[in-house]
Design a protein around this motif. Structure first.
Motif, mmCIF file in Angstrom:
data_model
loop_
_atom_site.group_PDB
_atom_site.id
_atom_site.type_symbol
_atom_site.label_atom_id
_atom_site.label_comp_id
_atom_site.label_asym_id
_atom_site.label_seq_id
_atom_site.Cartn_x
_atom_site.Cartn_y
_atom_site.Cartn_z
ATOM 1 N N UNK A 154 -22.249 45.253 -14.593
ATOM 2 C CA UNK A 154 -21.322 46.259 -14.202
ATOM 3 C C UNK A 154 -20.087 45.908 -14.341
ATOM 4 N N UNK A 155 -19.478 44.646 -14.068
ATOM 5 C CA UNK A 155 -17.993 44.287 -14.021
ATOM 6 C C UNK A 155 -17.524 43.526 -15.443
ATOM 7 N N UNK A 156 -16.766 44.217 -16.309
ATOM 8 C CA UNK A 156 -16.492 43.677 -17.321
ATOM 9 C C UNK A 156 -15.703 42.090 -17.314
ATOM 10 N N UNK A 157 -14.998 41.999 -16.298
ATOM 11 C CA UNK A 157 -14.273 40.761 -16.058
ATOM 12 C C UNK A 157 -15.188 39.543 -15.970
ATOM 13 N N UNK A 158 -16.324 39.713 -15.074
ATOM 14 C CA UNK A 158 -17.242 38.938 -14.853
ATOM 15 C C UNK A 158 -17.986 38.650 -16.116
ATOM 16 N N UNK A 159 -18.241 39.579 -16.827
ATOM 17 C CA UNK A 159 -19.204 39.309 -17.923
ATOM 18 C C UNK A 159 -18.392 38.595 -19.161
ATOM 19 N N UNK A 160 -17.011 38.738 -19.121
ATOM 20 C CA UNK A 160 -16.238 38.009 -19.858
ATOM 21 C C UNK A 160 -16.293 36.598 -19.348
ATOM 22 N N UNK A 161 -16.126 36.608 -18.172
ATOM 23 C CA UNK A 161 -15.885 35.208 -17.726
ATOM 24 C C UNK A 161 -17.335 34.313 -17.763
ATOM 25 N N UNK A 162 -18.503 35.075 -17.883
ATOM 26 C CA UNK A 162 -19.846 34.551 -18.168
ATOM 27 C C UNK A 162 -19.794 33.723 -19.497
ATOM 28 N N UNK A 163 -19.281 34.360 -20.629
ATOM 29 C CA UNK A 163 -19.208 33.719 -21.756
ATOM 30 C C UNK A 163 -18.608 32.572 -21.667
ATOM 31 N N UNK A 164 -17.474 32.261 -21.060
ATOM 32 C CA UNK A 164 -16.793 30.848 -21.011
ATOM 33 C C UNK A 164 -17.935 30.072 -20.303
ATOM 34 N N UNK A 165 -18.440 30.278 -19.220
ATOM 35 C CA UNK A 165 -19.592 29.559 -18.475
ATOM 36 C C UNK A 165 -20.683 29.034 -19.534
ATOM 37 N N UNK A 166 -21.047 30.134 -20.262
ATOM 38 C CA UNK A 166 -22.073 29.845 -21.160
ATOM 39 C C UNK A 166 -21.739 28.810 -21.937
ATOM 40 N N UNK A 167 -20.407 29.061 -22.762
ATOM 41 C CA UNK A 167 -20.131 27.963 -23.811
ATOM 42 C C UNK A 167 -19.986 26.516 -23.070
ATOM 43 N N UNK A 168 -19.474 26.398 -21.934
ATOM 44 C CA UNK A 168 -19.399 25.257 -21.148
ATOM 45 C C UNK A 168 -21.001 24.611 -20.853
ATOM 46 N N UNK A 169 -21.686 25.327 -20.684
ATOM 47 C CA UNK A 169 -23.099 24.900 -20.259
ATOM 48 C C UNK A 169 -23.658 24.607 -21.747
ATOM 49 N N UNK A 170 -23.555 25.282 -22.858
ATOM 50 C CA UNK A 170 -23.811 24.991 -24.215
ATOM 51 C C UNK A 170 -23.479 23.454 -24.787
ATOM 52 N N UNK A 171 -22.163 23.375 -24.452
ATOM 53 C CA UNK A 171 -21.771 22.019 -24.480
ATOM 54 C C UNK A 171 -22.500 20.826 -23.921
ATOM 55 N N UNK A 172 -22.649 21.247 -22.667
ATOM 56 C CA UNK A 172 -23.539 20.030 -21.699
ATOM 57 C C UNK A 172 -24.985 20.015 -22.366
ATOM 58 N N UNK A 173 -25.647 21.125 -22.442
ATOM 59 C CA UNK A 173 -26.912 21.050 -22.828
ATOM 60 C C UNK A 173 -27.060 20.273 -24.355
ATOM 61 N N UNK A 174 -26.281 20.643 -25.370
ATOM 62 C CA UNK A 174 -26.080 19.928 -26.553
ATOM 63 C C UNK A 174 -25.802 18.500 -26.423
ATOM 64 N N UNK A 175 -24.971 18.012 -25.652
ATOM 65 C CA UNK A 175 -24.794 16.422 -25.287
ATOM 66 C C UNK A 175 -26.101 15.771 -24.659
ATOM 67 N N UNK A 176 -26.780 16.615 -23.776
ATOM 68 C CA UNK A 176 -27.976 16.029 -23.406
ATOM 69 C C UNK A 176 -28.985 16.017 -24.366
ATOM 70 N N UNK A 177 -29.127 16.911 -25.187
ATOM 71 C CA UNK A 177 -30.155 16.868 -26.309
ATOM 72 C C UNK A 177 -29.721 15.654 -27.311
ATOM 73 N N UNK A 178 -28.323 15.482 -27.760
ATOM 74 C CA UNK A 178 -27.989 14.620 -28.510
ATOM 75 C C UNK A 178 -28.389 13.227 -28.049
#
Length: 210
Positions: free
Chosen positions: A130-154
């Motif tokens: 419901x909150x655009x600002x939270x939705x936008x910040x979610x994308x930043x968190x997801x990008x950080x988590x994707x980098x973390x998961x990629x490092x673990x898989x590497x």
């Protein structure tokens, strides 16, 4: 959204030892801020709740709130569980398929959540929707988590950390987990969230076929 780590019990779902006194104090402060924020968000809405009001309700200063949560949106998106996916996957057998590792860690985490934590998860999902600002910040968190998961898989695969296939796999897995929880929240929570996670990861496991 499923990045969960330090618990106040003796061990985490992945066996991490209980944190020390100083870390427990930090956890308690974060929890007090988050609970105050969720209560105020529920009573008067996200946009109508300033950080100084959250600080007063949690009996801390606004600077303390920002020390623990750099942005107001992070109060919604950050919790004590921010490392469990990383720690959990590292603890799984190195030769286990990555989808299965993520499945086991995610399901274990959800099953360990107390009723109060599930209530906060429901509020979080609603705010993300419901909150655009939270939705936008979610994308930043997801990008950080994707980098973390990629490092673990590497580490597990011996591939370089910037490998395109690993990045795609990480992004797809995290998107599946997020959509599973959002779908569960939107469906009236008539089933356990574990069922939605299983269903989403099954889609990846069978190769995205219908």
């Amino acid at each position: 959204m499923l990045r969960m780590a330090v618990r106040s019990s003796a061990t985490t779902p992945t066996g991490t030892p209980q944190p020390g006194r100083r870390e427990r104090k930090k956890i308690q402060t974060r929890q007090a801020i988050r609970r105050a924020a969720y209560r105020l968000f529920e009573e008067q809405g996200y946009d109508a709740t300033p950080v100084d009001q959250i600080a007063a309700a949690a009996d801390v200063s606004p600077s303390t709130v920002f020390r623990y949560f750099p942005a107001k949106e992070d109060i919604v998106l950050t919790d004590e569980y921010d490392a469990v996916l990383e720690n959990g996957i590292r603890a799984r057998p190195a030769d286990e398929p990555v989808i299965e590792s993520v499945r086991q860690v995610s399901i274990e985490t959800l099953r360990a959540m107390a009723a109060e934590q599930r209530g906060e998860l429901v509020q979080r999902l609603r705010l993300i929707r419901e909150v655009p600002a939270v939705r936008g910040r979610t994308a930043e968190h997801t990008a950080r988590d994707a980098a973390m998961l990629t490092a673990v898989l590497a580490e597990r695969s011996g591939r370089p950390a910037d490998d395109l296939e690993l990045r795609v796999i990480s992004d797809v897995i995290l998107a599946a987990l997020q959509e599973a929880l959002l779908h569960w929240g939107e469906s009236g929570r008539t089933t356990d969230p574990e069922a939605s996670v299983h269903r989403a990861l099954d889609v990846l496991e069978r190769g995205l076929t219908l």
